[in-house]
Design a protein around this motif. Structure first.
Motif, PDB file in Angstrom:
ATOM      1  N   ILE A 126       1.578  -1.324   6.814  1.00 48.42           N
ATOM      2  CA  ILE A 126       2.263  -1.591   5.550  1.00 48.42           C
ATOM      3  C   ILE A 126       2.013  -0.444   4.575  1.00 48.42           C
ATOM      4  N   THR A 127       0.783   0.025   4.536  1.00 50.92           N
ATOM      5  CA  THR A 127       0.436   1.161   3.699  1.00 50.92           C
ATOM      6  C   THR A 127       1.040   2.448   4.248  1.00 50.92           C
ATOM      7  N   GLN A 128       1.009   2.602   5.547  1.00 52.37           N
ATOM      8  CA  GLN A 128       1.578   3.797   6.163  1.00 52.37           C
ATOM      9  C   GLN A 128       3.062   3.940   5.816  1.00 52.37           C
ATOM     10  N   ALA A 129       3.779   2.818   5.846  1.00 48.00           N
ATOM     11  CA  ALA A 129       5.212   2.847   5.546  1.00 48.00           C
ATOM     12  C   ALA A 129       5.494   2.996   4.065  1.00 48.00           C
ATOM     13  N   ALA A 130       4.485   2.834   3.235  1.00 50.18           N
ATOM     14  CA  ALA A 130       4.689   2.803   1.790  1.00 50.18           C
ATOM     15  C   ALA A 130       5.010   4.156   1.191  1.00 50.18           C
ATOM     16  N   VAL A 131       4.924   5.236   1.994  1.00 50.49           N
ATOM     17  CA  VAL A 131       5.321   6.555   1.497  1.00 50.49           C
ATOM     18  C   VAL A 131       6.787   6.833   1.811  1.00 50.49           C
ATOM     19  N   GLY A 132       7.490   5.853   2.397  1.00 49.78           N
ATOM     20  CA  GLY A 132       8.911   5.995   2.675  1.00 49.78           C
ATOM     21  C   GLY A 132       9.748   5.945   1.411  1.00 49.78           C
ATOM     22  N   LYS A 133      11.060   6.041   1.578  1.00 43.53           N
ATOM     23  CA  LYS A 133      11.973   6.188   0.453  1.00 43.53           C
ATOM     24  C   LYS A 133      11.809   5.116  -0.616  1.00 43.53           C
ATOM     25  N   VAL A 192     -10.066   3.974  -4.771  1.00 44.24           N
ATOM     26  CA  VAL A 192      -9.547   3.605  -3.451  1.00 44.24           C
ATOM     27  C   VAL A 192      -8.951   2.206  -3.545  1.00 44.24           C
ATOM     28  N   VAL A 193      -7.685   2.093  -3.174  1.00 40.95           N
ATOM     29  CA  VAL A 193      -7.002   0.803  -3.136  1.00 40.95           C
ATOM     30  C   VAL A 193      -7.019   0.325  -1.689  1.00 40.95           C
ATOM     31  N   VAL A 194      -7.717  -0.779  -1.424  1.00 38.71           N
ATOM     32  CA  VAL A 194      -7.865  -1.310  -0.066  1.00 38.71           C
ATOM     33  C   VAL A 194      -6.943  -2.521   0.089  1.00 38.71           C
ATOM     34  N   TYR A 195      -5.949  -2.388   0.952  1.00 35.18           N
ATOM     35  CA  TYR A 195      -4.954  -3.461   1.183  1.00 35.18           C
ATOM     36  C   TYR A 195      -4.999  -3.764   2.684  1.00 35.18           C
ATOM     37  N   VAL A 216      -6.407   9.041  -6.105  1.00 34.92           N
ATOM     38  CA  VAL A 216      -6.239   7.667  -5.642  1.00 34.92           C
ATOM     39  C   VAL A 216      -5.862   7.673  -4.163  1.00 34.92           C
ATOM     40  N   VAL A 217      -6.653   6.991  -3.371  1.00 36.52           N
ATOM     41  CA  VAL A 217      -6.386   6.852  -1.944  1.00 36.52           C
ATOM     42  C   VAL A 217      -5.979   5.414  -1.655  1.00 36.52           C
ATOM     43  N   PHE A 218      -4.888   5.235  -0.931  1.00 31.98           N
ATOM     44  CA  PHE A 218      -4.450   3.916  -0.483  1.00 31.98           C
ATOM     45  C   PHE A 218      -4.886   3.744   0.963  1.00 31.98           C
ATOM     46  N   ILE A 232      -2.785   3.527   8.670  1.00 34.41           N
ATOM     47  CA  ILE A 232      -2.514   3.783  10.081  1.00 34.41           C
ATOM     48  C   ILE A 232      -2.110   2.480  10.737  1.00 34.41           C
ATOM     49  N   SER A 233      -1.024   2.502  11.494  1.00 36.76           N
ATOM     50  CA  SER A 233      -0.473   1.285  12.084  1.00 36.76           C
ATOM     51  C   SER A 233      -1.505   0.539  12.923  1.00 36.76           C
ATOM     52  N   GLY A 234      -1.535  -0.798  12.749  1.00 33.23           N
ATOM     53  CA  GLY A 234      -2.386  -1.649  13.573  1.00 33.23           C
ATOM     54  C   GLY A 234      -3.792  -1.845  13.074  1.00 33.23           C
ATOM     55  N   ASN A 235      -4.131  -1.248  11.951  1.00 36.53           N
ATOM     56  CA  ASN A 235      -5.512  -1.298  11.496  1.00 36.53           C
ATOM     57  C   ASN A 235      -5.988  -2.699  11.132  1.00 36.53           C
ATOM     58  N   LYS A 236      -7.249  -2.934  11.456  1.00 36.28           N
ATOM     59  CA  LYS A 236      -8.003  -4.098  11.006  1.00 36.28           C
ATOM     60  C   LYS A 236      -9.251  -3.575  10.303  1.00 36.28           C
ATOM     61  N   VAL A 237     -10.028  -4.461   9.718  1.00 33.48           N
ATOM     62  CA  VAL A 237     -11.223  -4.035   8.998  1.00 33.48           C
ATOM     63  C   VAL A 237     -12.169  -3.223   9.883  1.00 33.48           C
ATOM     64  N   PRO A 238     -12.461  -3.632  11.136  1.00 36.24           N
ATOM     65  CA  PRO A 238     -13.348  -2.805  11.965  1.00 36.24           C
ATOM     66  C   PRO A 238     -12.820  -1.392  12.193  1.00 36.24           C
ATOM     67  N   ASP A 239     -11.492  -1.234  12.246  1.00 36.27           N
ATOM     68  CA  ASP A 239     -10.908   0.101  12.403  1.00 36.27           C
ATOM     69  C   ASP A 239     -11.133   0.942  11.157  1.00 36.27           C
ATOM     70  N   ILE A 240     -10.989   0.305  10.004  1.00 31.21           N
ATOM     71  CA  ILE A 240     -11.212   1.008   8.743  1.00 31.21           C
ATOM     72  C   ILE A 240     -12.663   1.474   8.648  1.00 31.21           C
TER      73      ILE A 240
END
Length: 228
Positions: A41-48, A96-99, A34-36, A72-80
């Motif tokens: 928001i997703t990048q920070a989601a691996v925190g405590k 793949v969970v796309v948020y 499973v890839v997030f 990755i911080s700052g991402n928008k759809v074109p970046d993805i």
């Protein structure tokens, strides 16, 4: 790579019994990867207390799946779209969970050229989902959550967020992807649990990024889609 983080038994038990507003389960199987995919928001989601950390123990131990993060911080759809092959498909995910969507709306608040137009958002999401599905993976598509926590219609960008959430719902339906309606989950929760109509502090730290309660709600909602 994730560092293994222990989750207290109470949190794990809560997640195991969580339900989801989305009707169609993705059908996790033992051995799934499973890839997030998302933004800061997703990048920070691996925190405590992040939502991926909250999900990890349940999904790995109970369901035998591997979780890999890709926010990755700052991402928008074109970046993805630009990094999808290298940062996601190369990991050979089966789910793949796309948020995504907050930055597409938020960054264009004062300068439309920094955001993503509705047309470009729609086209980009369809491209991302199509490429993921072409690789053989299943897709869970999440709606963007909130930019401000006041009651529905009380935040400056609510109307835009509703439009973009509507696009995500339509793309999920059109492509046969599983919908995880995080925007609805957040709006419904705030309607019941923000009696003082605060702009932040109930589910977010700054009106956008998740606090512990916000991470718990995202984990609860996504878990329902993945396992119910």
């Amino acid at each position: 790579m994730f560092v293994r983080v222990s989750v207290v038994a109470a949190a794990a038990a809560f997640l195991l019994t969580a339900s989801c507003a989305a009707a169609d389960p993705v059908g996790l199987q033992k051995g799934d990867r499973v890839v997030f995919l998302g933004d800061s928001i997703t990048q920070a989601a691996v925190g405590k207390s992040g939502y991926i950390t909250q999900l990890k123990a349940t999904l790995t131990e109970k369901h035998g799946v591997e979780l890999v993060g890709a926010g990755i911080s700052g991402n928008k759809v074109p970046d993805i779209q630009k990094r999808l092959d290298k940062d996601v498909l190369a990991k050979k995910p089966s789910v793949v969970v796309v948020y995504i969507g907050i930055n597409d709306v938020w960054h264009g608040e004062n300068d439309p050229s920094r955001g993503t137009s509705k047309e470009r958002f729609d086209e980009g999401l369809r491209d991302v989902v199509g490429r993921i599905k072409a690789s053989g993976a299943r897709v869970v598509l999440c709606t963007p959550t909130v930019i401000g926590e006041k009651k529905a219609g009380g935040n400056k960008l609510d109307a835009r967020l509703d439009e973009y959430a509507g696009i995500s719902r339509k793309v999920a339906a059109d492509t046969g992807s599983k919908l995880c309606d995080l925007r609805k989950a957040f709006v419904d929760h705030l309607a019941k649990n923000n009696p003082d109509n605060k702009a932040s502090g109930v589910l977010t730290t700054d009106a956008v990024h998740l606090n512990e309660a916000g991470n718990r709600l995202v984990a609860e909602t996504i878990l329902g889609v993945l396992t119910k």
